[in-house]
Scaffold this motif. Structure first.
Motif, PDB file in Angstrom:
ATOM      1  N   ALA A 120       0.843  -1.206   0.000  1.00  0.00           N
ATOM      2  CA  ALA A 120       0.000   0.000   0.000  1.00  0.00           C
ATOM      3  C   ALA A 120       0.876   1.254   0.000  1.00  0.00           C
ATOM      4  N   PHE A 121       1.994   1.198   0.731  1.00  0.00           N
ATOM      5  CA  PHE A 121       2.938   2.324   0.774  1.00  0.00           C
ATOM      6  C   PHE A 121       3.490   2.587  -0.634  1.00  0.00           C
ATOM      7  N   TYR A 122       3.929   1.519  -1.318  1.00  0.00           N
ATOM      8  CA  TYR A 122       4.472   1.672  -2.670  1.00  0.00           C
ATOM      9  C   TYR A 122       3.386   2.144  -3.630  1.00  0.00           C
ATOM     10  N   ASN A 123       2.204   1.597  -3.427  1.00  0.00           N
ATOM     11  CA  ASN A 123       1.058   1.966  -4.253  1.00  0.00           C
ATOM     12  C   ASN A 123       0.771   3.460  -4.124  1.00  0.00           C
ATOM     13  N   LYS A 124       0.819   3.933  -2.872  1.00  0.00           N
ATOM     14  CA  LYS A 124       0.540   5.347  -2.583  1.00  0.00           C
ATOM     15  C   LYS A 124       1.547   6.229  -3.317  1.00  0.00           C
ATOM     16  N   HIS A 125       2.816   5.884  -3.170  1.00  0.00           N
ATOM     17  CA  HIS A 125       3.845   6.737  -3.770  1.00  0.00           C
ATOM     18  C   HIS A 125       3.975   6.529  -5.273  1.00  0.00           C
ATOM     19  N   ALA A 174      -4.869   4.407  -0.982  1.00  0.00           N
ATOM     20  CA  ALA A 174      -3.669   3.632  -0.631  1.00  0.00           C
ATOM     21  C   ALA A 174      -3.144   4.036   0.744  1.00  0.00           C
ATOM     22  N   HIS A 175      -3.234   5.337   1.045  1.00  0.00           N
ATOM     23  CA  HIS A 175      -2.779   5.828   2.354  1.00  0.00           C
ATOM     24  C   HIS A 175      -3.605   5.197   3.474  1.00  0.00           C
ATOM     25  N   LYS A 176      -4.919   5.150   3.261  1.00  0.00           N
ATOM     26  CA  LYS A 176      -5.805   4.545   4.276  1.00  0.00           C
ATOM     27  C   LYS A 176      -5.517   3.057   4.433  1.00  0.00           C
ATOM     28  N   ARG A 177      -5.310   2.401   3.300  1.00  0.00           N
ATOM     29  CA  ARG A 177      -5.001   0.959   3.333  1.00  0.00           C
ATOM     30  C   ARG A 177      -3.708   0.697   4.114  1.00  0.00           C
ATOM     31  N   GLN A 178      -2.711   1.529   3.829  1.00  0.00           N
ATOM     32  CA  GLN A 178      -1.423   1.364   4.514  1.00  0.00           C
ATOM     33  C   GLN A 178      -1.624   1.441   6.038  1.00  0.00           C
ATOM     34  N   HIS A 179      -2.380   2.471   6.477  1.00  0.00           N
ATOM     35  CA  HIS A 179      -2.581   2.629   7.911  1.00  0.00           C
ATOM     36  C   HIS A 179      -3.423   1.508   8.495  1.00  0.00           C
ATOM     37  N   ARG A 180      -4.396   1.044   7.700  1.00  0.00           N
ATOM     38  CA  ARG A 180      -5.255  -0.052   8.177  1.00  0.00           C
ATOM     39  C   ARG A 180      -4.419  -1.319   8.392  1.00  0.00           C
ATOM     40  N   PHE A 181      -3.587  -1.656   7.413  1.00  0.00           N
ATOM     41  CA  PHE A 181      -2.782  -2.877   7.534  1.00  0.00           C
ATOM     42  C   PHE A 181      -1.748  -2.753   8.650  1.00  0.00           C
ATOM     43  N   GLU A 182      -1.195  -1.548   8.803  1.00  0.00           N
ATOM     44  CA  GLU A 182      -0.221  -1.359   9.895  1.00  0.00           C
ATOM     45  C   GLU A 182      -0.899  -1.543  11.253  1.00  0.00           C
ATOM     46  N   ALA A 183      -2.117  -0.975  11.362  1.00  0.00           N
ATOM     47  CA  ALA A 183      -2.855  -1.114  12.625  1.00  0.00           C
ATOM     48  C   ALA A 183      -3.179  -2.584  12.893  1.00  0.00           C
TER      49      ALA A 183
END
Lengths: 203, 190
Positions: A120-125, A174-183
């Protein structure tokens, strides 16, 4: 004597445990839901594979693309293939590793969530990266085609519109997904680690 | 070659016929799945959803079941793994554990009382209800590995069977059970 008291306590805990409320369920409904879920999973697999085919079929169609555009399509086809293979792997893991031992499953799930967060991080950037690539692509393509300044500006206007409609929501998603998976990963990590009788932290 | 193929196919048929049907599994192990769901979720409606998810995971995993494996440990692995995925998603919900624990007081009011000999008096029923609620609350507060080991132990599984489900060593399981039971008993008494 102490041993007897302990086993009595254990029996008492076991008896209490067995007294939990039971839940009744409609097995036919479960079968229907499970079959429908299975159909959906197969449908998602088919869509993944079709998107892959589409990217490659476009390349082999005899359309009058310039070498530069063909190169761009090849680049996209490779990226799509990598993405689809990753999705297939994730679906495979979720479908066929449910009967692993629980400690293996913990480790696999944790790794999967961390990977998902990274993707998700790579996707975001990749959104702003693709945006920059497109600007460069349009510029080089305009130079090669000998476009006028107004035509070039028109292309950039389209690109601006495209990024507002597509890239900005993609970035936010993607930003939301990244935070969701990290949480999720942190939550699992907190619930798995430390000594066995410690209470979990997120209470 | 023909005989070999025939034998192999008959073995496959035999193995398939040994796999219990989904309905039989739900009849035999439904209460077990409900208890597994109860060790992860206190809220009644969410617990029912989780129970339904476990049953669906069981249905989907039946194709992969090999008849030489112990069906109970196999199903417990599937059930607990489904619950772990569920728990990981809890991070996205409101940090509502406390709400859920308290909400469950009402939800767990109806219990499956095992004593068939004499119906319990209302006072006894209230005491037992409180005790079960307390036990469930304490179990849900445990770390997942300890929670899984202790609930499997309370289900009457041997150390070897618990090791099959969790993948932990038998000696480690012994340590976890002893420590956790002692702690549970201490907290129940206090």
């Amino acid at each position: 004597m102490i041993h007897d008291n302990q086993s009595q306590d254990n029996d008492a805990l076991g008896a209490l445990w067995q007294q939990q409320a039971t839940i009744t369920i409609d097995t036919d409904k479960i079968k229907r839901l499970a079959k429908s879920q299975q159909r959906k999973q197969r449908c998602y697999l088919a869509i993944d594979v079709c998107s892959l085919l589409f990217a490659w079929v476009l390349l082999f169609l005899d359309l009058s693309f310039t070498a530069f555009v063909k190169g761009f399509i090849v680049f996209n086809a490779i990226m799509v293939t990598a993405l689809v293979l990753m999705l297939l792997k994730l679906r495979w893991v979720s479908l066929f590793h449910i009967n692993d031992s629980t400690s293996e499953y913990h480790a696999r799930l944790l790794k999967q969530l961390r990977n998902n967060a990274r993707i998700a991080f790579y996707n975001k950037h990749s959104t702003w990266f693709v945006f920059v690539i497109l600007i460069v692509f349009l510029f080089i393509n305009s130079l090669l085609e000998g476009d006028t300044l107004s035509a070039m500006l028109m292309h950039y206007a389209y690109l601006g519109g495209l990024s507002l409609v597509f890239f900005v929501p993609w970035y936010i998603w993607a930003h939301k997904r990244q935070h969701r998976f990290e949480a999720e990963a942190n939550n699992i990590q907190a619930l798995i680690t430390n000594s066995p009788t410690q209470h979990h932290q997120n209470k | 070659v023909y005989i070999a193929i025939k034998n192999a196919s008959s073995i496959v048929i035999k193995e398939t016929s040994l796999t219990p049907t989904f309905d039989t599994i739900i009849t035999d192990y439904g209460p077990l799945f409900a208890r597994v769901a109860g060790s992860y979720e206190a809220n009644e409606s969410l617990r029912q959803e989780l129970y339904q998810d476990i049953c669906m995971a069981v249905w989907q995993s039946l194709n992969a079941y090999r008849s030489d494996a112990n069906i109970k440990t196999y199903l417990l692995r599937v059930a607990h793994n489904r619950c772990i995925s569920y728990v990981s998603k809890e991070a996205n919900r409101l940090k509502a554990d406390e709400y859920r624990e308290h909400a469950s007081d009402k939800n767990e009011a109806t219990l499956n009382l095992a004593s068939d000999l004499k119906p319990p008096s209302p006072e006894q029923k209230v005491i037992e209800t409180k005790q079960v609620q307390q036990l469930m609350l304490l179990i849900r507060q445990l770390k997942i590995p300890a929670r899984q080991v202790i609930t499997l132990s309370l289900e009457g599984l041997s150390y070897q069977e618990i090791a099959e489900v969790t993948g932990l060593s038998v000696s480690n399981i012994g340590v976890i059970i002893t420590r956790t039971k002692k702690e549970l008993q201490r907290q129940m008494q206090s």
